[in-house]
Scaffold this motif. Structure first.
Motif, mmCIF file in Angstrom:
data_model
loop_
_atom_site.group_PDB
_atom_site.id
_atom_site.type_symbol
_atom_site.label_atom_id
_atom_site.label_comp_id
_atom_site.label_asym_id
_atom_site.label_seq_id
_atom_site.Cartn_x
_atom_site.Cartn_y
_atom_site.Cartn_z
ATOM 1 N N ASP A 30 120.363 -62.894 -66.232
ATOM 2 C CA ASP A 30 121.732 -63.083 -65.770
ATOM 3 C C ASP A 30 121.720 -63.186 -64.246
ATOM 4 O OD1 ASP A 30 124.608 -62.677 -67.312
ATOM 5 O OD2 ASP A 30 124.741 -62.272 -65.162
ATOM 6 N N VAL A 31 122.668 -63.940 -63.700
ATOM 7 C CA VAL A 31 122.730 -64.128 -62.244
ATOM 8 C C VAL A 31 123.408 -62.962 -61.543
ATOM 9 C CG1 VAL A 31 122.705 -66.644 -62.409
ATOM 10 C CG2 VAL A 31 124.909 -65.439 -62.439
ATOM 11 N N ASN A 32 124.028 -62.072 -62.320
ATOM 12 C CA ASN A 32 124.771 -60.944 -61.759
ATOM 13 C C ASN A 32 123.861 -59.715 -61.678
ATOM 14 O OD1 ASN A 32 126.486 -58.621 -61.493
ATOM 15 N ND2 ASN A 32 128.230 -59.895 -62.105
ATOM 16 N N GLN A 33 123.592 -59.270 -60.462
ATOM 17 C CA GLN A 33 122.702 -58.121 -60.265
ATOM 18 C C GLN A 33 123.239 -56.874 -60.953
ATOM 19 O OE1 GLN A 33 119.578 -57.971 -58.148
ATOM 20 N NE2 GLN A 33 119.481 -56.295 -59.621
ATOM 21 N N ASN A 34 124.545 -56.677 -60.919
ATOM 22 C CA ASN A 34 125.143 -55.500 -61.544
ATOM 23 C C ASN A 34 124.921 -55.505 -63.054
ATOM 24 O OD1 ASN A 34 126.934 -53.087 -61.571
ATOM 25 N ND2 ASN A 34 128.290 -54.462 -62.720
ATOM 26 N N VAL A 35 125.030 -56.689 -63.672
ATOM 27 C CA VAL A 35 124.784 -56.807 -65.113
ATOM 28 C C VAL A 35 123.337 -56.443 -65.427
ATOM 29 C CG1 VAL A 35 124.596 -58.460 -67.026
ATOM 30 C CG2 VAL A 35 126.604 -58.494 -65.541
ATOM 31 N N VAL A 36 122.415 -56.978 -64.648
ATOM 32 C CA VAL A 36 120.990 -56.698 -64.845
ATOM 33 C C VAL A 36 120.701 -55.203 -64.705
ATOM 34 C CG1 VAL A 36 118.675 -57.063 -63.862
ATOM 35 C CG2 VAL A 36 120.235 -59.004 -64.160
ATOM 36 N N ASP A 37 121.219 -54.583 -63.655
ATOM 37 C CA ASP A 37 120.984 -53.157 -63.423
ATOM 38 C C ASP A 37 121.588 -52.309 -64.535
ATOM 39 O OD1 ASP A 37 119.704 -53.836 -61.092
ATOM 40 O OD2 ASP A 37 121.418 -53.401 -59.789
ATOM 41 N N GLU A 60 115.246 -48.411 -74.318
ATOM 42 C CA GLU A 60 114.368 -47.248 -74.318
ATOM 43 C C GLU A 60 113.030 -47.556 -74.991
ATOM 44 O OE1 GLU A 60 116.633 -44.156 -76.163
ATOM 45 O OE2 GLU A 60 117.692 -43.625 -74.290
ATOM 46 N N GLU A 61 113.056 -48.432 -75.996
ATOM 47 C CA GLU A 61 111.830 -48.824 -76.689
ATOM 48 C C GLU A 61 111.063 -49.903 -75.933
ATOM 49 O OE1 GLU A 61 113.332 -50.093 -80.447
ATOM 50 O OE2 GLU A 61 113.465 -48.053 -81.274
ATOM 51 N N GLN A 62 111.605 -50.324 -74.796
ATOM 52 C CA GLN A 62 111.007 -51.372 -73.946
ATOM 53 C C GLN A 62 110.894 -52.709 -74.683
ATOM 54 O OE1 GLN A 62 107.338 -49.673 -72.431
ATOM 55 N NE2 GLN A 62 108.439 -48.555 -70.835
ATOM 56 N N ALA A 63 111.779 -52.923 -75.640
ATOM 57 C CA ALA A 63 111.837 -54.208 -76.348
ATOM 58 C C ALA A 63 112.762 -55.183 -75.631
ATOM 59 C CB ALA A 63 112.309 -53.998 -77.785
ATOM 60 N N LEU A 64 113.652 -54.656 -74.793
ATOM 61 C CA LEU A 64 114.589 -55.489 -74.031
ATOM 62 C C LEU A 64 114.616 -55.039 -72.585
ATOM 63 C CD1 LEU A 64 116.949 -57.549 -73.702
ATOM 64 C CD2 LEU A 64 118.500 -55.693 -74.369
ATOM 65 N N LYS A 65 114.515 -55.982 -71.693
ATOM 66 C CA LYS A 65 114.753 -55.702 -70.281
ATOM 67 C C LYS A 65 115.520 -56.877 -69.690
ATOM 68 C CE LYS A 65 110.409 -57.546 -68.393
ATOM 69 N NZ LYS A 65 109.220 -57.255 -67.555
ATOM 70 N N ALA A 66 116.224 -56.631 -68.612
ATOM 71 C CA ALA A 66 117.029 -57.673 -67.967
ATOM 72 C C ALA A 66 116.401 -58.076 -66.643
ATOM 73 C CB ALA A 66 118.451 -57.167 -67.744
ATOM 74 N N SER A 67 116.654 -59.335 -66.265
ATOM 75 C CA SER A 67 116.059 -59.878 -65.048
ATOM 76 C C SER A 67 116.982 -60.930 -64.446
ATOM 77 C CB SER A 67 114.698 -60.499 -65.372
ATOM 78 O OG SER A 67 114.169 -61.201 -64.264
ATOM 79 N N LEU A 68 116.787 -61.211 -63.173
ATOM 80 C CA LEU A 68 117.557 -62.268 -62.516
ATOM 81 C C LEU A 68 116.943 -63.648 -62.736
ATOM 82 C CD1 LEU A 68 118.310 -60.499 -59.118
ATOM 83 C CD2 LEU A 68 119.990 -61.071 -60.870
ATOM 84 N N LYS A 69 115.668 -63.685 -63.165
ATOM 85 C CA LYS A 69 114.960 -64.951 -63.317
ATOM 86 C C LYS A 69 114.257 -65.018 -64.668
ATOM 87 C CE LYS A 69 115.711 -66.679 -59.138
ATOM 88 N NZ LYS A 69 116.399 -67.965 -58.907
ATOM 89 N N PRO A 70 114.165 -66.211 -65.266
ATOM 90 C CA PRO A 70 113.401 -66.365 -66.512
ATOM 91 C C PRO A 70 111.922 -66.084 -66.274
ATOM 92 C CG PRO A 70 114.811 -68.277 -66.113
ATOM 93 C CD PRO A 70 114.794 -67.472 -64.857
ATOM 94 N N CYS A 71 111.229 -65.668 -67.321
ATOM 95 C CA CYS A 71 109.796 -65.446 -67.253
ATOM 96 C C CYS A 71 109.124 -66.278 -68.348
ATOM 97 C CB CYS A 71 109.479 -63.969 -67.438
ATOM 98 S SG CYS A 71 109.954 -63.340 -69.071
ATOM 99 N N PRO A 72 107.821 -66.525 -68.262
ATOM 100 C CA PRO A 72 107.139 -67.280 -69.313
ATOM 101 C C PRO A 72 107.389 -66.657 -70.683
ATOM 102 C CG PRO A 72 105.694 -66.989 -67.427
ATOM 103 C CD PRO A 72 106.903 -66.143 -67.160
ATOM 104 N N SER A 73 107.786 -67.476 -71.636
ATOM 105 C CA SER A 73 108.147 -67.007 -72.968
ATOM 106 C C SER A 73 107.786 -68.058 -74.001
ATOM 107 C CB SER A 73 109.652 -66.695 -73.033
ATOM 108 O OG SER A 73 110.009 -65.703 -72.092
ATOM 109 N N ASP A 74 107.909 -67.688 -75.273
ATOM 110 C CA ASP A 74 107.696 -68.643 -76.361
ATOM 111 C C ASP A 74 108.992 -69.365 -76.714
ATOM 112 O OD1 ASP A 74 104.942 -67.770 -76.811
ATOM 113 O OD2 ASP A 74 105.858 -65.927 -77.571
ATOM 114 N N VAL A 75 110.114 -68.657 -76.519
ATOM 115 C CA VAL A 75 111.429 -69.195 -76.869
ATOM 116 C C VAL A 75 112.406 -68.909 -75.735
ATOM 117 C CG1 VAL A 75 113.328 -69.147 -78.534
ATOM 118 C CG2 VAL A 75 110.989 -68.755 -79.325
ATOM 119 N N PHE A 76 113.231 -69.898 -75.434
ATOM 120 C CA PHE A 76 114.314 -69.734 -74.450
ATOM 121 C C PHE A 76 115.629 -70.040 -75.152
ATOM 122 C CE2 PHE A 76 110.507 -70.743 -72.138
ATOM 123 C CZ PHE A 76 110.534 -69.888 -71.041
#
Length: 405
Positions: A30-37, A60-76
């Motif tokens: 997401d482009v919103n830093q507050n949303v990511v945090d 908590e299970e580290q299955a989801l994290k948020a970022s400001l930029k996309p990272c290499p993935s299999d699916v977008f």
């Protein structure tokens, strides 16, 4: 699979959370830093039933994290807004911006899925935008049999308040630019969807979403138009509809203040813009529903003039009951118009903590018990908190949603 969900709003965040709970590793962008945090703290920035519990768990299970930029993935998966510009021209800028960002990390074999509600042909445009950024890769619009990247369209079709349930239980329409793209996308959705995964092509899938929401819009327009007729004829529209619906093949919807939300209030215009000569009924329905807030505003003003009282309490601000979503909300438009006309407006909206920026300095958010002291009260949204108001005994309240009918 490693999945990157771009756009963490009302669809993107629930989708990311469901995918993370289904065994995938997910990065939400997401482009919103507050949303990511907020998300990285295991919290949410929107109201949706049980979403807070699920997001907390998968973070908590580290299955989801948020970022400001996309990272290499299999699916977008692209879940960004698609509003319209002046003249109801579709605004695809957010999709184009998402394409530019994710193109930087694309690799051979990746799958890109567009979920944003879009005009017919947008998935093809997405493929072209990506190819402009990555000339080293072959895209499906360039070579239908030997593309490096797979691109498909799969519209969301969920009800706010039941999004987590319906993301899993509802049937999904999946259309690729090529049959290979469709099959690749089907594999992903079958990993978490219990409903049927129905395959088609991208253009048909795009049209399906627009037609579904246009159908609803036309039906609501019929109900809203009936409310105008009944007002003129001094007939209770809610009683009329209740009686008419006893016919075994009649099912008229309930009228309201208009139509809101990012889907039904927007999507039909995509069809009208692209098919101006053919979409006559769809356009007329949009005009009926867009005009209903003006009718409601005039009724409220008439009451205020009769009472010689400039103070008005409006109950509800969201675009539908029991959610916090204010996008394209008729109630927001009505409140704004009343303020423009010089009335002193207070709002009760139990699902938000503060008013949107457009209203923050112009009216106040108050509690229901305080609003009930007003002489002129307009019930705009049928939230559950308003269902015990005993309207038949309270002539101060103008009911525009038939909450007790």
């Amino acid at each position: 699979m490693q999945i990157c969900v771009i756009g963490l709003g009302y669809i993107g965040l629930p989708t990311a959370a469901i995918l993370a709970s289904s065994g995938h590793k997910v990065v939400g962008v997401d482009v919103n830093q507050n949303v990511v945090d907020t998300i990285n703290q295991g919290k949410i920035h929107i109201i949706e039933s049980n979403l807070d519990i699920l997001v907390k768990k998968v973070v908590e299970e580290q299955a989801l994290k948020a970022s400001l930029k996309p990272c290499p993935s299999d699916v977008f998966i692209v879940c960004v807004p698609t509003p319209f510009k002046a003249g109801y021209e579709p605004n695809l800028d957010y999709i184009k911006a998402a394409a530019k960002e994710l193109a930087r990390v694309l690799k051979k074999g990746d799958l890109v899925i567009l979920e944003s509600t879009s005009p017919v042909g947008t998935t093809q445009k997405l493929s072209k935008w990506l190819s402009e950024e990555r000339k080293d890769l072959i895209f499906p619009h360039q070579d239908t049999k030997n593309s490096d990247i797979f691109i498909a369209y799969c519209p969301e079709r969920v009800l706010p308040g039941k999004i987590l349930e319906e993301l899993v239980e509802n049937d999904r329409i999946i259309g690729g630019i090529t049959p290979q793209c469709t099959q690749k996308a089907l594999e992903l959705y079958r990993s978490f969807v219990k409903g049927k995964c129905l395959d088609t092509n991208a253009k048909t899938a795009e049209m399906v979403k627009l037609v579904e929401n246009s159908s609803r819009d036309v039906q609501i327009a019929f109900a809203n138009e009936l409310s105008l007729l009944c007002d003129k004829a001094d007939i209770d529209v809610y009683e009329l509809i209740r009686l008419a619906n006893h016919h075994p093949r009649v099912n008229i919807l309930q009228p309201g203040c208009g139509v809101g939300g990012h889907c039904i209030a927007v999507d039909p215009w995509f069809l009208v813009y692209d098919f101006a000569s053919e979409a006559r009924l769809i356009k007329m329905a949009r005009e009926v529903n867009d005009s209903k807030p003006l009718f409601v505003t005039q009724k409220i003003i008439h009451r205020a003039e009769v009472l010689k009282n400039k103070k008005i309490a409006c109950l509800g601000l969201a675009f539908k009951p029991d959610i916090d979503d204010l996008r394209e909300s008729p109630a927001v438009f009505i409140v704004s118009l009343l303020i423009q006309k010089g009335y002193e407006v207070a709002v009760v909206e139990p699902n938000i903590k503060e008013l949107p920026q457009s209203l923050k300095e112009k009216c106040q958010l108050i509690a229901l018990n305080e609003a009930l002291k007003y002489e002129n009260i307009a019930l705009l949204v049928g939230h559950k908190e308003f269902k015990n108001l005993k309207l038949e005994d309270n002539e101060k309240i103008l009911d525009f949603c038939g909450i007790e009918k």
